[in-house]
Design a protein around this motif. Structure first.
Motif, mmCIF file in Angstrom:
data_model
loop_
_atom_site.group_PDB
_atom_site.id
_atom_site.type_symbol
_atom_site.label_atom_id
_atom_site.label_comp_id
_atom_site.label_asym_id
_atom_site.label_seq_id
_atom_site.Cartn_x
_atom_site.Cartn_y
_atom_site.Cartn_z
ATOM 1 N N THR A 132 0.838 -1.184 0.000
ATOM 2 C CA THR A 132 0.000 0.000 0.000
ATOM 3 C C THR A 132 0.881 1.245 0.000
ATOM 4 O O THR A 132 1.730 1.427 0.872
ATOM 5 N N LEU A 133 0.693 2.056 -1.039
ATOM 6 C CA LEU A 133 1.444 3.302 -1.211
ATOM 7 C C LEU A 133 0.496 4.434 -0.877
ATOM 8 O O LEU A 133 -0.428 4.726 -1.643
ATOM 9 N N SER A 134 0.720 5.047 0.252
ATOM 10 C CA SER A 134 -0.216 6.066 0.718
ATOM 11 C C SER A 134 0.597 7.125 1.456
ATOM 12 O O SER A 134 1.739 7.373 1.081
ATOM 13 N N THR A 135 0.011 7.754 2.474
ATOM 14 C CA THR A 135 0.846 8.664 3.271
ATOM 15 C C THR A 135 2.024 7.887 3.833
ATOM 16 O O THR A 135 3.142 8.380 3.905
ATOM 17 N N GLY A 136 1.797 6.641 4.212
ATOM 18 C CA GLY A 136 2.882 5.727 4.580
ATOM 19 C C GLY A 136 2.994 4.624 3.544
ATOM 20 O O GLY A 136 2.265 4.593 2.554
ATOM 21 N N ILE A 137 3.942 3.709 3.782
ATOM 22 C CA ILE A 137 4.098 2.545 2.908
ATOM 23 C C ILE A 137 4.026 1.300 3.781
ATOM 24 O O ILE A 137 4.775 1.161 4.751
ATOM 25 N N GLY A 138 3.073 0.423 3.467
ATOM 26 C CA GLY A 138 2.930 -0.802 4.243
ATOM 27 C C GLY A 138 2.666 -1.952 3.309
ATOM 28 O O GLY A 138 2.725 -1.811 2.086
ATOM 29 N N GLY A 139 2.351 -3.103 3.898
ATOM 30 C CA GLY A 139 2.083 -4.228 3.022
ATOM 31 C C GLY A 139 1.703 -5.464 3.784
ATOM 32 O O GLY A 139 1.539 -5.448 5.017
ATOM 33 N N GLY A 140 1.535 -6.524 3.039
ATOM 34 C CA GLY A 140 1.182 -7.803 3.635
ATOM 35 C C GLY A 140 1.562 -8.909 2.673
ATOM 36 O O GLY A 140 1.427 -8.768 1.463
ATOM 37 N N LEU A 141 2.068 -10.003 3.247
ATOM 38 C CA LEU A 141 2.475 -11.161 2.458
ATOM 39 C C LEU A 141 1.462 -12.281 2.686
ATOM 40 O O LEU A 141 1.158 -12.620 3.835
ATOM 41 N N VAL A 142 0.946 -12.830 1.590
ATOM 42 C CA VAL A 142 -0.002 -13.937 1.690
ATOM 43 C C VAL A 142 0.571 -15.135 0.935
ATOM 44 O O VAL A 142 0.940 -15.010 -0.238
ATOM 45 N N VAL A 143 0.696 -16.253 1.615
ATOM 46 C CA VAL A 143 1.224 -17.474 1.006
ATOM 47 C C VAL A 143 0.173 -18.572 1.145
ATOM 48 O O VAL A 143 -0.300 -18.849 2.256
ATOM 49 N N ASP A 144 -0.183 -19.177 0.035
ATOM 50 C CA ASP A 144 -1.160 -20.258 0.026
ATOM 51 C C ASP A 144 -2.439 -19.864 0.765
ATOM 52 O O ASP A 144 -2.994 -20.645 1.552
ATOM 53 N N ALA A 155 5.738 -8.917 9.491
ATOM 54 C CA ALA A 155 5.879 -9.238 8.070
ATOM 55 C C ALA A 155 5.052 -8.242 7.274
ATOM 56 O O ALA A 155 3.898 -7.965 7.630
ATOM 57 N N GLY A 156 5.608 -7.686 6.242
ATOM 58 C CA GLY A 156 4.909 -6.688 5.448
ATOM 59 C C GLY A 156 5.080 -5.263 5.942
ATOM 60 O O GLY A 156 4.637 -4.328 5.288
ATOM 61 N N GLU A 157 5.721 -5.102 7.088
ATOM 62 C CA GLU A 157 5.970 -3.736 7.595
ATOM 63 C C GLU A 157 7.222 -3.199 6.908
ATOM 64 O O GLU A 157 8.305 -3.073 7.486
ATOM 65 N N ILE A 158 7.043 -2.896 5.624
ATOM 66 C CA ILE A 158 8.169 -2.615 4.741
ATOM 67 C C ILE A 158 8.606 -1.158 4.746
ATOM 68 O O ILE A 158 9.577 -0.800 4.072
ATOM 69 N N ALA A 159 7.915 -0.318 5.530
ATOM 70 C CA ALA A 159 8.225 1.120 5.549
ATOM 71 C C ALA A 159 9.707 1.380 5.820
ATOM 72 O O ALA A 159 10.299 2.319 5.305
ATOM 73 N N ASN A 160 10.313 0.525 6.620
ATOM 74 C CA ASN A 160 11.683 0.765 7.098
ATOM 75 C C ASN A 160 12.743 0.096 6.228
ATOM 76 O O ASN A 160 13.921 0.092 6.586
ATOM 77 N N ILE A 161 12.357 -0.477 5.102
ATOM 78 C CA ILE A 161 13.364 -1.046 4.196
ATOM 79 C C ILE A 161 14.196 0.095 3.603
ATOM 80 O O ILE A 161 13.653 1.055 3.058
ATOM 81 N N ILE A 162 15.501 -0.036 3.740
ATOM 82 C CA ILE A 162 16.423 1.017 3.289
ATOM 83 C C ILE A 162 16.648 0.874 1.784
ATOM 84 O O ILE A 162 17.101 -0.167 1.323
ATOM 85 N N ILE A 163 16.314 1.923 1.037
ATOM 86 C CA ILE A 163 16.532 1.865 -0.411
ATOM 87 C C ILE A 163 17.749 2.691 -0.835
ATOM 88 O O ILE A 163 18.201 2.586 -1.962
ATOM 89 N N ASP A 164 18.258 3.513 0.065
ATOM 90 C CA ASP A 164 19.512 4.237 -0.214
ATOM 91 C C ASP A 164 20.034 4.769 1.109
ATOM 92 O O ASP A 164 19.450 5.689 1.684
ATOM 93 N N ARG A 165 21.140 4.197 1.552
ATOM 94 C CA ARG A 165 21.613 4.583 2.875
ATOM 95 C C ARG A 165 22.247 5.977 2.899
ATOM 96 O O ARG A 165 22.571 6.483 3.970
ATOM 97 N N ASN A 166 22.412 6.581 1.725
ATOM 98 C CA ASN A 166 23.077 7.894 1.654
ATOM 99 C C ASN A 166 22.059 9.021 1.571
ATOM 100 O O ASN A 166 22.056 9.822 0.650
#
Lengths: 300, 300
Positions: A132-144, A155-166
């Motif tokens: 979900t791309l909104s004011t924040g960024i979140g998500g959810g993983l569904v398997v089977d 799981a899915g709390e992807i807001a804190n994934i570092i895409i550029d440490r600089n």
């Protein structure tokens, strides 16, 4: 056809519905959630709402989407920023006892992903990553057909994934965290830095300026697209989903950014991953439908 | 107790074993795989090896670990760099017909992860992310006792996750891909750049120099630790595993890097994720044991 009780419990409002196993809402009621008045009040109100639903007794289970990570073993919330008093309270067990049927909880992004995976844009696919791309960024993983919640419900709390440490430190998130660089809030912040707070009320203003050809606005949007591409490339390497399902307010500008995002994604992923579908979420009410899918996803 | 046939089929050798459902190897045989002589020769040799196992007829299924991504629907390999002729060949189906029992294939890193999740260091945990740190960096995701393979068999193919986009292009992987920055090969490369090819035969030489206090070597290792920390922080946000299980040759230097790695990991993750266990893989033969666990993991 089986029916389930779905609950969308937020810090402001609560909605309760009876939903069939194909995701159709049969009846629903809503009210304020009374979160600030404490847990007892929230529960008393919630339980009386459920009893207002004409066919609640015919349901095979209860699911609730809540604002924050959940422990699946205890059926409790692990943080209660938006629902004071709910931390570590055995919420699922309490509902199950009250209504005599199985009950489950999970966080709102996870259940939205579950809804899209079971009856929405990712219907029938084995591995769905909902973002979900909104004011924040979140998500959810569904398997089977089941939410993967993870050890801490993160799981899915992807807001804190570092895409550029600089980058610059913005807040409590890690330096270069994708939410601080490519969310609606981040695009608004960068737009206000460039054009002033009066000119930019929300991310949409920056998208509009970019569409008009403003070079500075295009630079901001192109940067966010590159950052998001890296997020998706990372998720593809980690779980190789059968589809990314994209929801959230930023999807209103999807015509502007989705195709370039997919092109950038391809530049930084293995050829084999290039055909992963990026599909737009299609449910109007994924939160409450996904909540109702929780008991179904656990075999009820 | 149930028994399964496990196959570890590589580009050089093939091993075949009967393994019980607790992961104990009961009998095994091995030989060259004859990969360069073509698929028919590989299969003829493999099938005769299986028939050499004294109790193969008592087994409840067959599983094979192979070098490369697999399609779970067709039971075939999707790339056959190391096993020419196997691309798109219905390998699982062929084995199933030949031996009259269910058969499955998956890539070697995924099955190693499955072994660790079912009978190894992650035994009984719902979500395990297995990461192998060796000349390359790979991994496997196991959810509820089953490998998550993904749309293209690429789940766990984490080598290409970008941990810092501001690096040099090294090879076909993306700029800043973790395998090019923090694998054994990467550490050797950086060591050779600093100390010359004669001084550095493998990554272990750089670890040794760092342990002796050499500042330049420490800088290389500290950099790799920071890069790996970001990989694990990313995986934690994406799937929040109940444990990371770490295997591969670099774990021989675990006494030097694992604790600092965990500290760095904590610096860039949410507090809630700090207690995720980093455990060392404990099986001597995860490849063949995990292969045998494939039919078990599918309910056979």
């Amino acid at each position: 056809m089986k029916k389930y009780i779905g609950i969308d419990l937020g810090g402001t409002n609560v909605r309760v519905a009876v939903i069939d196993e194909e995701g159709k809402i049969l009846s629903q009621v809503k009210s304020p959630s009374y979160a600030t008045e404490g847990r007892d009040k929230v529960l008393k109100n919630l339980y009386s709402l459920i009893r207002e639903l004409p066919d609640w007794k015919e349901c095979s289970g209860i699911g609730a989407g809540v604002p924050g990570p959940c422990n699946q073993i205890t059926g409790s919330m692990m943080l209660d920023t938006n629902l004071p008093g709910f931390k570590d309270f055995p919420f699922a067990q309490d509902m199950s006892r009250e209504f005599g049927m199985p009950a489950y909880i999970d966080n709102d992004a996870n259940v939205a992903g579950l809804a899209e995976a079971l009856v929405g844009a990712g219907k029938g696919l084995p591995v769905v990553y909902y973002v979900t791309l909104s004011t924040g960024i979140g998500g959810g993983l569904v398997v089977d057909g089941k939410c993967v919640s993870g050890k801490h419900g993160f799981a899915g709390e992807i807001a804190n994934i570092i895409i550029d440490r600089n980058r610059e430190k913005v807040n409590y998130l890690a330096v270069g965290a994708v939410e601080n660089e490519a969310s609606g809030t981040a695009i608004r912040r960068k737009g206000q830095e460039a054009f002033g707070a009066d000119a930019i009320k929300h991310a949409g203003s920056v998208f509009d300026l970019a569409a008009e050809g403003n070079e500075k606005a295009k630079e901001i949007i192109d940067g966010a697209i590159r950052d998001l591409a890296q997020l998706f490339a990372t998720l593809a390497a980690a779980v190789d989903p059968d589809a990314f399902v994209l929801g959230g307010g930023m999807m209103q500008s999807a015509h502007y950014f989705l195709q370039p995002l997919i092109e950038k994604y391809k530049e930084i992923t293995h050829d084999a991953l290039h055909d992963t579908p990026f599909v737009v979420a299609k449910l109007d009410e994924p939160g409450i439908i996904g909540a109702a899918m929780l008991p179904k996803s656990r075999g009820n």
